[in-house]
Design an enzyme around this catalytic site. Structure first.
Site, short mmCIF file in Angstrom:
data_model
loop_
_atom_site.label_atom_id
_atom_site.label_comp_id
_atom_site.label_asym_id
_atom_site.label_seq_id
_atom_site.Cartn_x
_atom_site.Cartn_y
_atom_site.Cartn_z
N HIS A 165 -63.76 -60.27 86.13
CA HIS A 165 -63.40 -60.65 87.50
C HIS A 165 -62.38 -61.78 87.39
O HIS A 165 -62.51 -62.66 86.53
CB HIS A 165 -64.66 -61.14 88.22
CG HIS A 165 -64.53 -61.27 89.71
ND1 HIS A 165 -63.53 -60.64 90.44
CD2 HIS A 165 -65.28 -61.96 90.61
CE1 HIS A 165 -63.69 -60.93 91.73
NE2 HIS A 165 -64.73 -61.74 91.85
N GLU A 214 -65.29 -55.43 98.37
CA GLU A 214 -66.72 -55.72 98.52
C GLU A 214 -67.08 -56.02 99.97
O GLU A 214 -68.12 -55.58 100.46
CB GLU A 214 -67.09 -56.92 97.66
CG GLU A 214 -67.09 -56.62 96.16
CD GLU A 214 -67.20 -57.89 95.33
OE1 GLU A 214 -67.44 -57.76 94.13
OE2 GLU A 214 -67.05 -59.00 95.89
N GLN A 273 -73.29 -57.30 85.01
CA GLN A 273 -72.40 -56.53 84.14
C GLN A 273 -72.82 -56.59 82.67
O GLN A 273 -72.53 -55.69 81.90
CB GLN A 273 -70.97 -57.05 84.27
CG GLN A 273 -70.23 -56.57 85.51
CD GLN A 273 -69.88 -55.09 85.47
OE1 GLN A 273 -69.76 -54.49 84.40
NE2 GLN A 273 -69.72 -54.50 86.65
#
Length: 347
Positions: free
Chosen positions: A123, A211, A41
């Site tokens: 996250h 995911e 990221q």
């Protein structure tokens, strides 16, 4: 915030209209945003914020990733530093390392979280499962997250194209009274399409489920099952791959993304339409118990424990390569490489 009707449920979301980029710049005008970690990221978020006019620096250990940061235009001693120097300079610490790496670096990060600073995540893992990670932020700092719904690569690509990935945002700790405003400003700064509110727990449970489910795990399982059935019944690798993966990713999913599943159904052949309408419910009935099992495993913390345990092992990279090789060397993805090489170039 804007009120949007999502299929009968009204949600409040933040768009660039009520929170424009100029406002985000004003909110964060006196902040030094330190991006810690330049892996998944970090590049997308860091480059987008830099291009949007924010004061951004990167903290990264020297090595291959450090060299990548230099190639991306970060200047050693000016906007690129060793991790501890970036932590000292930063007023908003963007903790964008992997979950396992966050656990390892946390004692160092915590030393530099002085009163009034902000700790930013993408996250909710580290904070939500702090009984396993040890990540417990000091009480006198703001803690919030912005989680783009896609990879850092996609975030950057869409930004360059003048578009944006949607992101969730959440505030875990509001020590200064300004955490929510800063959080939204960060969300606009990284190039979000729109922002929807959540909390750290819901972010991590939905993310881990996604995911392992339709984003990666389930889709690979479904691809493999259909491909194998076609091959077992005499279809060639090219035919099996095109009917399983290529048509979906190159033709149908872009239509779904643009206009929705109902529009795609309405604009395919009547034979395909009839078959899809007849079969989607049996697939739902067959897979929903697996999704329920998956969600319960996430909710219980079992999936977090598995990730922490395995990803922290010294030979994790070697074991990962073995598992990835199983995918890469399978006939289906060997066929995929061949099919991709035959795509005509688009000028």
């Amino acid at each position: 915030m804007a009120q949007i009707n999502f299929g009968g449920t009204v949600e409040e979301v933040v768009t660039r209209e009520e929170f424009p980029l100029e406002k985000a710049r004003e909110v964060l005008a006196n902040e030094t945003i330190a991006v810690i970690g330049y892996g998944v990221q970090g590049p997308g978020q860091g480059l987008n914020m830099r291009d949007n006019g924010f004061n951004v620096i990167v903290g990264q250990r020297k090595g291959k990733t450090y060299d990548k940061a230099i190639a991306d235009g970060w200047v050693p001693g000016e906007t690129l530093f060793e991790i501890e120097e970036a932590l000292e300079k930063g007023t908003i610490i963007c903790f964008l390392l992997s979950d396992a790496a966050q656990i390892e670096l946390w004692p160092t990060v915590k030393k530099y979280l002085t009163a009034g600073k902000s700790l930013y995540f993408s996250h909710g893992f580290g904070v939500t499962y702090n009984d396993q990670t040890g990540i417990v932020p000091p009480a006198d700092v703001d803690v919030f997250l912005v989680a783009p719904k896609g990879s850092g690569t996609s975030l950057r690509r869409l930004f360059v194209e003048g578009k944006g990935l949607n992101s969730s945002f959440a505030v875990f700790q509001n020590a200064t009274g300004e955490a929510r405003t800063k959080c939204i400003a960060m969300g606009i700064g990284v190039g979000s399409g729109y922002l929807f509110e959540t909390d750290f727990y819901r972010e991590v449970t939905s993310d881990l489920t996604g995911e392992r489910g339709t984003l990666m795990g389930a889709i690979q399982g479904i691809f493999a099952a259909q491909y194998e059935v076609l091959r077992e019944n005499g279809h060639s690798p090219s035919e099996a791959f095109n009917e399983t993966v290529e048509e979906l990713t190159q033709s149908l999913m872009p239509l779904v993304a643009e206009n929705g599943m109902d529009w795609m159904y309405a604009n395919c052949s009547t034979t395909a339409q009839r078959g899809a309408l007849d079969w989607w419910k049996p697939f739902k009935e067959a897979t929903k118990p697996v999704f329920q099992q998956l969600y319960n495993s996430v909710k219980s913390g079992e999936q977090a424990n598995i990730s922490i345990t395995r990803n922290s092992q010294s030979d994790y990279r070697e074991k990962l390569e073995v598992e990835l090789a199983e995918l890469r060397e399978s006939e289906m993805w060997q066929a995929g490489a061949a099919v991709r090489s035959l795509r005509p170039e688009r000028n």
